[in-house]
Design a protein around this motif. Structure first.
Motif, short mmCIF file in Angstrom:
data_model
loop_
_atom_site.label_atom_id
_atom_site.label_comp_id
_atom_site.label_asym_id
_atom_site.label_seq_id
_atom_site.Cartn_x
_atom_site.Cartn_y
_atom_site.Cartn_z
N ALA A 85 0.71 -1.37 0.08
CA ALA A 85 0.04 0.01 0.13
C ALA A 85 0.88 1.35 -0.03
O ALA A 85 0.48 2.42 -0.59
CB ALA A 85 -0.94 0.12 1.28
N TYR A 86 1.94 1.17 0.77
CA TYR A 86 2.88 2.59 0.68
C TYR A 86 4.08 2.42 0.00
O TYR A 86 4.71 3.51 -0.21
CB TYR A 86 2.93 2.87 2.27
N GLY A 87 4.64 1.23 -0.38
CA GLY A 87 5.98 0.99 -0.98
C GLY A 87 6.98 1.24 -0.05
O GLY A 87 6.74 1.78 1.31
N THR A 88 8.07 0.07 -0.28
CA THR A 88 9.03 0.38 0.52
C THR A 88 10.30 0.30 -0.59
O THR A 88 10.07 0.26 -1.61
CB THR A 88 9.24 -1.07 1.50
N GLU A 89 11.46 -0.05 0.11
CA GLU A 89 12.70 0.14 -0.82
C GLU A 89 12.55 -0.92 -1.80
O GLU A 89 12.83 -0.98 -3.10
CB GLU A 89 14.09 0.17 -0.11
#
Lengths: 432, 432
Positions: B198-202
């Motif tokens: 939902a928010y994205g990570t690396e």
């Protein structure tokens, strides 16, 4: 007036744009608590709770006898509208209906090479609830936009709820509801109205889906009953992104920005200009025109708090900004606007060319004005007939077709260790 | 075995049926609290939080370097599948794809009598996340059912997340993902995987919509990120309603009931029989066949806890029960089943005739097996290509068309006290 100005070529542009767009609707736990209690009370006590909340919040003597607006009262509201209004509502309704009719999905089926018939049956929702805010924000245009697609889909019963503070009804809203073909209008609002629609009371029929805008209590209630019933989107503040090549009359652009900003202090109006000087011209128009408007205070607060000018050097930059924002409303006030529109991936509605201001779409162009906000156009769509239709898969296997499929099903079911599935398929195998 | 039996003609039938169907997924506030903390942590700390939760919950040495399954590993999982499995998966995938292709919506437009062009542009979602449970409930068929419609819609990037308890991968699941055309597989699960999508990570790209089933933590996380991203439905326990005229082999009906019951103790299998004696025959088949099944304990618990037999005297009664339940799966094991199907208003999928057991639809008939549960077929649809497409309204007014519409828009805007809207429209009036 101080409106933020960004440059798309500056190194910190991405961060500045993110800051400009940032919108976090603070979850209010006291609102959650209140709404949850209201829903429980209406679910348990039906009309008794609904009437008591209505008396308390809307301050009139609501009773089971006077909660429903009679059809004659709707008809008479319509009859008494000034000619100018009823004519304009009729033009708008006809155009909204005509556009919506193109959206209506049809059932289909086909026969595969094994003789199995596969299809999809499309049916309308049975009962739909439409929430219409009361008081200041009562918009007859929203009544048309919410009811007509449901009507086109073939919904059997459309129940409109609307609060009547101190018992006052809005004649334009009633007239619009009558024109759109509402089946029942009930004078309740707030979280209690949403709860009543979701669970049913003696007076309010339980519906299958609830649509329409409302305040934080209504939005919270809709979120909470989601699953029990369907809901439309939860709308954030309204927004417009205008992309202009600098060749449109700056007064027009200023007024288009105003038309979004006048809704609400939280509304967002952004202009992306390919001509740096044009931004100054629009600023001058704003200065000149703002004082002429009734809602100048709201407009000023909105533009200063959330408005923005962005200078983009190239078409590519401008398109990329639009796709990044995924705006609710996108105006392409440029030459060859059709070509630009082809490159837009994410937007609720695109207003193409200098002669297509958002205001025409808000009222009478035809497409729905209920649109995905806050970047949700990345994954959701305008309100439409499809929101009031549902699909059922149809599978009709022939004797030989079932036999032919049984091996595949059996192998896959055994791969998942679901033996009853496998055997159920194997029973249909000829000589199996 | 003691399975509830109801009579549709008895006076208390409506209440008994309501009791049989009652299903209230208890909201667990400690789950809400945990999930909310996990989402906040992943949102703030990205990979660091995601890796730490994965190490803790899945018990393996997850790092940024080993989180993604390489494409070669997927290809090799596919290559190493037993021939029987890869062949069955391919048959299923082809049929699912062919059916899904019929669902693909196309853009359209038309020109009105004023010369305005109005249309609807249909575009695929850009990035989609597919959640695939790990461990026991890892179903390759679900991988196909979730990924293929997204692929047919034209989604650019399909990211699959799946937990790998103690680092173990499921070869059938990987092979199915490869066949379906997944773009990226990431070895994370639980609420932390939903938050990352939902928010994205690396490591995990932010997606536009998250689909696929999961446990209570996954379901709660999906509900919480709804709005930030789109989600598919939140599924309740799976159910089947079989309507039989008593002329089908009772062993077949017993096995069809089992095939639903074997999923889970909470699954619901109900038979409506038009022949009272046939219920006894099915009971005898159940008694005979149950001991032959691996998952007999689960089946027994499910049938005793939530199963039911209903004797209906007439076709009308049976149809009315089906429409009231709005079942996820409806089997019409009767003569002239096509005619019966026409009278069904609410169901996820209808399996028409004695040769169409649910199991064929679960694996390879073509229609999706992700279906609305717990009566939500009243307002929602099977997972389909339409879940991975979105619509944008297109409005392109000609100079004369805008002028012709401006009066209507202006009158309605002034009726709503929105003067900037009115003026924005009036500016486009020729000689206005």
């Amino acid at each position: 007036m101080n409106i933020q100005t960004l440059n798309a070529s500056s190194t910190d542009f991405d961060q500045s744009l993110a800051d400009l767009l940032a919108w976090d609707d603070v979850e209010d736990s006291s609102v959650n608590q209140t709404v949850s209690e209201i829903i429980q009370a209406v679910r348990q006590h039906g009309d008794a709770a609904l009437l008591s909340y209505t008396q308390e919040f809307d301050q009139w003597e609501a009773s089971a006898d006077n909660l429903v607006v009679e059809q004659e009262q709707l008809a008479s509201a319509w009859d008494q509208l000034p000619d100018e209004h009823s004519k304009a509502l009729k033009v708008a309704a006809d155009r909204i209906r005509h556009y919506a009719e193109q959206q209506k999905a049809q059932s289909w089926d086909f026969v595969d090479e094994m003789g199995n018939t596969l299809g999809q049956k499309v049916t309308p929702l049975e009962r739909v609830g439409v929430y219409v805010p009361g008081g200041k924000a009562a918009y007859p245009s929203s009544v048309l936009m919410n009811i007509i697609p449901a009507k086109v889909a073939g919904v059997s019963q459309i129940v409109m709820v609307t609060p009547t503070p101190k018992g006052e009804l809005n004649a334009l809203v009633l007239g619009a509801a009558w024109l759109a073909g509402v089946d029942k209008v009930i004078k309740v609002g707030g979280a209690q109205a949403v709860a009543a629609l979701a669970y049913g009371t003696e007076t309010v029929p339980r519906v299958d889906k609830i649509v329409g805008p409302g305040n934080i209590f209504v939005a919270t209630a809709k979120k909470m009953v989601f699953g029990q019933v369907g809901i439309d989107m939860i709308a954030g503040p309204s927004e417009i992104l205008i992309v202009c090549d600098g060749k449109t009359n700056p007064d027009w652009i200023a007024m288009d920005l105003f038309s979004q900003a006048e809704h609400d202090e939280k509304a967002q109006s952004i202009l992306v200009s390919l001509d740096e000087g044009f931004i100054e011209e629009v600023k001058a128009s704003i200065k000149k025109l703002l004082p002429t408007l009734e809602r100048s205070q709201v407009i000023k607060a909105s533009l200063e708090g959330r408005g923005g000018f962005i200078y983009a050097e190239t078409k590519e930059q401008a398109i990329s900004i639009a796709n990044k924002i995924a705006p609710e409303h996108l105006e392409l006030s440029v030459d060859n606007a059709e070509q630009w529109a082809e490159e837009i991936e994410h937007a609720g509605a695109i207003f193409i060319g200098r002669y297509t201001p958002e205001a025409l779409g808000d009222y009478c162009a035809g497409p729905n004005h209920v649109l995905p906000t806050s970047g949700t156009a990345r994954f959701s769509s305008p309100l439409g007939v499809y929101d009031f239709q549902k699909r059922t898969s149809m599978i009709n296997c022939s004797k030989t077709g079932a036999s032919a499929l049984s091996d595949t099903a059996s192998i896959l079911a055994r791969g998942e260790a679901l033996t009853a599935h496998a055997k159920s398929a194997e029973y249909r195998k000829i000589n199996g």
